[in-house]
Design a protein around this motif. Structure first.
Motif, mmCIF file in Angstrom:
data_model
loop_
_atom_site.group_PDB
_atom_site.id
_atom_site.type_symbol
_atom_site.label_atom_id
_atom_site.label_comp_id
_atom_site.label_asym_id
_atom_site.label_seq_id
_atom_site.Cartn_x
_atom_site.Cartn_y
_atom_site.Cartn_z
ATOM 1 N N ALA A 104 -1.552 -11.326 -2.470
ATOM 2 C CA ALA A 104 -0.589 -10.325 -2.936
ATOM 3 C C ALA A 104 -0.707 -9.063 -2.102
ATOM 4 C CB ALA A 104 -0.838 -10.010 -4.405
ATOM 5 N N GLU A 105 0.396 -8.306 -2.033
ATOM 6 C CA GLU A 105 0.420 -7.034 -1.314
ATOM 7 C C GLU A 105 0.691 -5.913 -2.303
ATOM 8 O OE1 GLU A 105 3.088 -7.035 2.025
ATOM 9 O OE2 GLU A 105 2.551 -9.074 2.620
ATOM 10 N N ILE A 106 -0.185 -4.924 -2.310
ATOM 11 C CA ILE A 106 -0.076 -3.804 -3.242
ATOM 12 C C ILE A 106 0.103 -2.526 -2.431
ATOM 13 C CG2 ILE A 106 -1.135 -2.594 -5.175
ATOM 14 C CD1 ILE A 106 -0.657 -5.569 -5.712
ATOM 15 N N TYR A 117 -1.627 -9.615 -14.284
ATOM 16 C CA TYR A 117 -1.872 -10.767 -13.403
ATOM 17 C C TYR A 117 -0.792 -10.759 -12.321
ATOM 18 C CZ TYR A 117 -3.838 -15.375 -12.314
ATOM 19 O OH TYR A 117 -4.488 -16.426 -11.705
ATOM 20 N N ILE A 118 -1.227 -10.592 -11.083
ATOM 21 C CA ILE A 118 -0.307 -10.567 -9.939
ATOM 22 C C ILE A 118 -0.555 -11.828 -9.121
ATOM 23 C CG2 ILE A 118 0.562 -9.203 -8.016
ATOM 24 C CD1 ILE A 118 0.628 -7.696 -10.701
ATOM 25 N N LYS A 123 4.540 -8.983 -4.150
ATOM 26 C CA LYS A 123 4.481 -7.675 -3.499
ATOM 27 C C LYS A 123 4.828 -6.592 -4.512
ATOM 28 C CE LYS A 123 5.811 -9.477 1.048
ATOM 29 N NZ LYS A 123 6.797 -9.392 2.166
ATOM 30 N N ILE A 124 3.977 -5.577 -4.592
ATOM 31 C CA ILE A 124 4.210 -4.448 -5.483
ATOM 32 C C ILE A 124 4.396 -3.212 -4.612
ATOM 33 C CG2 ILE A 124 3.384 -3.131 -7.463
ATOM 34 C CD1 ILE A 124 3.699 -6.111 -8.047
ATOM 35 N N SER A 141 8.923 -9.800 -5.388
ATOM 36 C CA SER A 141 8.699 -8.476 -4.814
ATOM 37 C C SER A 141 9.245 -7.411 -5.762
ATOM 38 C CB SER A 141 9.356 -8.352 -3.442
ATOM 39 O OG SER A 141 10.760 -8.462 -3.530
ATOM 40 N N ILE A 142 8.429 -6.395 -5.983
ATOM 41 C CA ILE A 142 8.804 -5.265 -6.814
ATOM 42 C C ILE A 142 8.973 -4.061 -5.902
ATOM 43 C CG2 ILE A 142 8.169 -3.854 -8.804
ATOM 44 C CD1 ILE A 142 8.407 -6.811 -9.504
#
Length: 213
Positions: A104-106, A117-118, A123-124, A141-142
């Motif tokens: 995941a990308e934060i 839970y991601i 993507k956040i 994606s957010i």
């Protein structure tokens, strides 16, 4: 682990939430800023409201860390962008019980609360809030400055654009491809189809009820 000094912008109830999260993560909270002059010099959970953030010039922002405890997406985006523009830092805070996939990308200035839970390859974006017990499924994606409320679930491979608010207990089912920018999904809604920008959706199944001005 000591992560240095940090200030919290917003001395309301959400400011108290962010104070606890910051302390769990090892930050030293120096105090609050708030635009409500009646709060200045008051004590909030053992920390003083120092003054109004709007009174700080760039020299007092540069090099310092700030948490922006404001739920309104547009207001949070504006403040955090200003902080970064003037050389201030907006650290990402992730509760130790949250589960974040290694793929995941934060972004930066993101707040992820307990038991979120991601999933894989999610993507956040910058300045988002992910509340407790939220699930963001794989390859979703957010966008920037979104708020995903407690107990919500966002399905797989969905594009959520900037400034979206997803209300408590909402379900965005896999098969939806996009939620447009500046849109609100009401609490408890079940979204089965794509959502337009600048709109408000409520109900089961969720329907557009009006524009979000």
């Amino acid at each position: 682990m000591e992560r240095g000094d940090v200030y919290i912008v917003g001395a309301g109830t959400y400011g108290e939430v962010m104070l606890e999260l910051a302390q769990i993560l090892g930050f030293n909270v120096k105090g609050f800023f708030d635009e409500d002059e009646s709060k200045i010099n008051k004590n909030v959970m053992g920390k003083t409201v120092i003054g109004k953030f709007s009174d700080l010039d760039s020299t007092k922002i540069k090099g310092n860390k700030f948490i922006v405890a404001i739920g309104n997406n547009a207001a949070r985006l504006n403040l955090m962008s200003k902080i970064n523009k003037f050389g201030g830092q907006t650290p990402t805070l992730i509760h130790p019980t949250a589960v974040i996939s290694p793929s995941a990308e934060i972004g930066y200035g993101v707040y992820i609360h307990a038991n979120a839970y991601i999933w894989s390859n999610a993507k956040i974006g910058n300045y988002c809030i992910v509340s407790p017990n939220v699930v963001i499924a794989h390859h979703t994606s957010i966008g920037e400055a979104c708020l995903i409320s407690t107990l919500s679930g966002v399905g797989a491979s969905i594009k959520v654009e900037n400034l979206v608010f997803i209300g408590m207990g909402s379900t965005i089912v896999t098969g939806v491809t996009k939620i447009g920018s500046n849109t609100i999904i009401g609490a408890g809604a079940v979204l089965l189809n794509d959502a337009e920008s600048n709109s408000i959706y409520v109900g089961i199944p969720a329907k557009k009820c009006r524009k979000n001005e």
